[in-house]
Write a protein that holds these residues in place. Structure first.
Motif, PDB file in Angstrom:
ATOM      1  N   THR A  75      61.383  59.243  49.997  1.00  0.00           N
ATOM      2  CA  THR A  75      60.551  58.775  48.894  1.00  0.00           C
ATOM      3  C   THR A  75      59.137  58.467  49.366  1.00  0.00           C
ATOM      4  OG1 THR A  75      62.528  57.866  47.851  1.00  0.00           O
ATOM      5  CG2 THR A  75      60.421  57.114  47.009  1.00  0.00           C
ATOM      6  N   ALA A 104      64.684  56.452  53.978  1.00  0.00           N
ATOM      7  CA  ALA A 104      63.455  55.856  53.437  1.00  0.00           C
ATOM      8  C   ALA A 104      62.305  56.846  53.421  1.00  0.00           C
ATOM      9  CB  ALA A 104      63.072  54.633  54.266  1.00  0.00           C
ATOM     10  N   GLU A 105      62.277  57.740  54.416  1.00  0.00           N
ATOM     11  CA  GLU A 105      61.140  58.654  54.533  1.00  0.00           C
ATOM     12  C   GLU A 105      61.036  59.623  53.364  1.00  0.00           C
ATOM     13  OE1 GLU A 105      61.442  56.735  58.352  1.00  0.00           O
ATOM     14  OE2 GLU A 105      62.953  57.607  57.012  1.00  0.00           O
ATOM     15  N   THR A 142      67.324  52.199  51.609  1.00  0.00           N
ATOM     16  CA  THR A 142      67.739  52.312  53.003  1.00  0.00           C
ATOM     17  C   THR A 142      68.760  51.231  53.327  1.00  0.00           C
ATOM     18  OG1 THR A 142      66.853  52.502  55.250  1.00  0.00           O
ATOM     19  CG2 THR A 142      65.926  50.785  53.906  1.00  0.00           C
ATOM     20  N   SER A 190      63.469  52.416  48.622  1.00  0.00           N
ATOM     21  CA  SER A 190      64.021  53.415  49.531  1.00  0.00           C
ATOM     22  C   SER A 190      65.538  53.501  49.486  1.00  0.00           C
ATOM     23  CB  SER A 190      63.581  53.101  50.963  1.00  0.00           C
ATOM     24  OG  SER A 190      64.197  51.908  51.423  1.00  0.00           O
ATOM     25  N   TRP A 207      64.017  55.795  44.394  1.00  0.00           N
ATOM     26  CA  TRP A 207      64.777  56.448  45.458  1.00  0.00           C
ATOM     27  C   TRP A 207      65.649  57.593  44.954  1.00  0.00           C
ATOM     28  CZ3 TRP A 207      70.019  56.853  45.451  1.00  0.00           C
ATOM     29  CH2 TRP A 207      70.769  55.936  44.704  1.00  0.00           C
ATOM     30  N   ASP A 262      58.816  47.695  49.351  1.00  0.00           N
ATOM     31  CA  ASP A 262      60.086  48.383  49.124  1.00  0.00           C
ATOM     32  C   ASP A 262      60.990  47.458  48.315  1.00  0.00           C
ATOM     33  OD1 ASP A 262      62.557  49.649  49.232  1.00  0.00           O
ATOM     34  OD2 ASP A 262      62.381  50.207  51.334  1.00  0.00           O
ATOM     35  N   TYR A 277      58.185  51.812  44.366  1.00  0.00           N
ATOM     36  CA  TYR A 277      58.793  52.375  45.568  1.00  0.00           C
ATOM     37  C   TYR A 277      60.038  51.583  45.948  1.00  0.00           C
ATOM     38  CZ  TYR A 277      59.612  53.328  50.516  1.00  0.00           C
ATOM     39  OH  TYR A 277      60.210  53.634  51.713  1.00  0.00           O
TER      40      TYR A 277
END
Length: 273
Positions: free
Chosen positions: A243, A240-241, A235, A233, A208, A18, A231
């Motif tokens: 992407t 986060a979930e 966050t 996120s 994201w 990430d 990737y």
């Protein structure tokens, strides 16, 4: 309760990296917060190999040092949390701050010009870019950190102009540069502003803010952009979930999925060494 873990299986198998995560609380949305323990739990849940982490306090605080000190202290609890310090040339002592951060073990530098109010193409910013290059630290520049529709009306921030992004790509040629927060079609606009033959080998964008229809990622890959995105996120400012599921569900080849989940991020992190 429905077990949704199988939905993420293609993503979990990649042991993703990430490239965009944060510790702290977003000041205008108090439920958007994360501790180092929260990020570690997320890394376990999503089977992440590493996360490039900064502290939100370095964005909204009176200085960057307080947040960066907290970042080093909190990220020390988990080797997967890679500290990306936030520096701003708007602070008169930024050179000392950058040297201290590098000596303290920073794995990269993250800039948020839209929140710190400096000219990203000005002389002070250019001096900062040159210093980051000398230290061989990967550089990340936030185009934005949240959807403009979620911005508090009294705490507005400017997104990085596309022509400035193109200028930075040329200026930093050969240095690992990650541009965070582009929409998929915005990256296409940036590319049209680049001179012919511009080198993109060391340039990445995160995913994201490419959220939307599942076909977005497959469209990127169909255009030959699998080597250009990683990737990220964002966050806890974003979920986060979102992407992760998008990467898991995209109708793409496993080689492209591996590049998007970890390959490009690994190259970005290693080329600064």
């Amino acid at each position: 309760m429905i077990d949704t873990s199988s939905f993420y299986a293609p993503f979990l198998a990649q042991k993703a990296i990430d490239v965009t995560a944060f510790i702290g609380t977003w000041p205008t949305r108090y439920q958007s917060r994360a501790t180092a323990a929260d990020l570690s739990a997320m890394a376990d849940r999503l089977q992440l190999e590493a996360m490039c982490v900064s502290h939100i306090a370095s964005i909204h605080g009176h200085d960057t040092r307080s947040g960066n000190e907290a970042l080093f202290a909190e990220s020390a609890s988990d080797d997967r949390l890679l500290p990306f310090v936030i520096i701003t040339p708007a602070e008169t002592n930024w050179e000392a701050e950058l040297e201290w951060a590098a000596a303290s073990g920073a794995k990269g530098v993250r800039l948020v010009p839209g929140y710190h109010g400096y000219d990203p193409a000005g002389s002070d910013a250019k001096a900062l870019y040159a210093a980051v290059r000398r230290l061989r630290l990967p550089l990340q520049i936030a185009v934005r950190l949240q959807d403009e529709r979620l911005q508090h009306p009294r705490f507005m921030a400017e997104h990085l102009p596309f022509h400035i992004a193109a200028e930075l790509i040329v200026m930093l040629e050969g240095h690992p540069l990650l541009l965070s927060g582009f929409r998929e079609h915005e990256w296409e606009q940036v590319k049209r502003m680049l001179p012919q033959g511009a080198c993109l080998e060391h340039v990445c964008c995160d995913l994201w803010f490419c959220n939307g229809p599942l076909a977005v990622i497959s469209k990127l890959c169909a255009r030959g952009e699998a080597e250009r995105f990683a990737y990220g996120s964002c966050t806890p400012i974003q979920s986060a979930e979102a992407t992760a599921l998008q990467l898991a569900a995209a109708a793409i080849g496993e080689a492209d999925r591996a590049l998007l989940c970890r390959g490009n991020a690994g190259r970005y992190l290693s080329t600064g060494e």
